[in-house]
Scaffold this motif. Structure first.
Motif, PDB file in Angstrom:
ATOM      1  N   PRO A 102      39.822  48.406  38.597  1.00  0.00           N
ATOM      2  CA  PRO A 102      39.625  49.858  38.707  1.00  0.00           C
ATOM      3  C   PRO A 102      38.250  50.236  39.267  1.00  0.00           C
ATOM      4  N   THR A 103      37.356  49.274  39.346  1.00  0.00           N
ATOM      5  CA  THR A 103      36.031  49.531  39.902  1.00  0.00           C
ATOM      6  C   THR A 103      35.763  48.583  41.061  1.00  0.00           C
ATOM      7  N   VAL A 104      34.887  48.985  41.949  1.00  0.00           N
ATOM      8  CA  VAL A 104      34.485  48.150  43.084  1.00  0.00           C
ATOM      9  C   VAL A 104      33.004  47.835  42.914  1.00  0.00           C
ATOM     10  N   ILE A 105      32.694  46.568  42.862  1.00  0.00           N
ATOM     11  CA  ILE A 105      31.298  46.134  42.822  1.00  0.00           C
ATOM     12  C   ILE A 105      30.891  45.873  44.259  1.00  0.00           C
ATOM     13  N   TYR A 106      29.776  46.455  44.657  1.00  0.00           N
ATOM     14  CA  TYR A 106      29.346  46.337  46.052  1.00  0.00           C
ATOM     15  C   TYR A 106      27.827  46.259  46.127  1.00  0.00           C
TER      16      TYR A 106
END
Length: 163
Positions: A102-106
């Protein structure tokens, strides 16, 4: 609208990572139809067998131990194909994991400034649909193929032990 407000750099968005992986020459063929995929595997195994067969012929006298030579060549070819399949599985699994989260680590500018962005519900649903209907079948096929190759390799190793 979420694409405009999304702070994640374009090349680090899971959907774009999936598209890039699917379009790459190495990962592309794992999404081909089954017969074409199997032909590619056989060609890779054959090329690997030529390399490992040369080493096996140099290692064992062909006239005195033909079965050992053949088994060593086949095990070597299997090992090279296992490495290729493992790389394919790990690549697809990484992108699949990013699609499902559900989250994007960038990273904004480098490894030292990692950020996390919450996907909107519509984007999360789209990513999960892509995973379920496009990526998961590829990953399952690769995992089954990898398992079959491991079992085949164990059979060859057992045959070696029995000789």
């Amino acid at each position: 609208m979420s694409q405009i407000l999304c702070p994640v750099p374009t090349d680090q968005r899971p959907i774009n990572e999936y598209r890039d992986l699917k379009a790459s020459w190495f990962f592309e063929w794992s999404s081909w139809p089954r017969p074409r995929f199997q032909v590619r595997l056989l060609l890779l195994w054959g090329m690997a067998w030529l390399v490992s067969g040369s080493v096996a012929i140099a290692s064992f006298p062909l006239k005195e131990a033909p079965f050992h030579t053949f088994l060593a060549a086949a095990l070597g070819a299997n090992f090279l194909l296992l490495l290729i399949l493992l790389r394919l599985v790990l690549g697809w699994a990484y992108v699949g994991d990013r699609l499902q989260r559900p989250t994007v680590i960038y990273e904004e500018t480098g490894w030292y400034d990692g950020q996390e962005w919450q996907k909107p519900e519509a984007e999360l649903a789209q990513d999960r649909l892509i995973y379920t209907y496009e990526l998961r079948p590829i990953l399952q096929r690769l995992q089954v193929t990898l398992l079959a190759l491991v079992i085949f390799s164990l059979g060859l190793a057992l045959a070696w032990a029995l000789l």
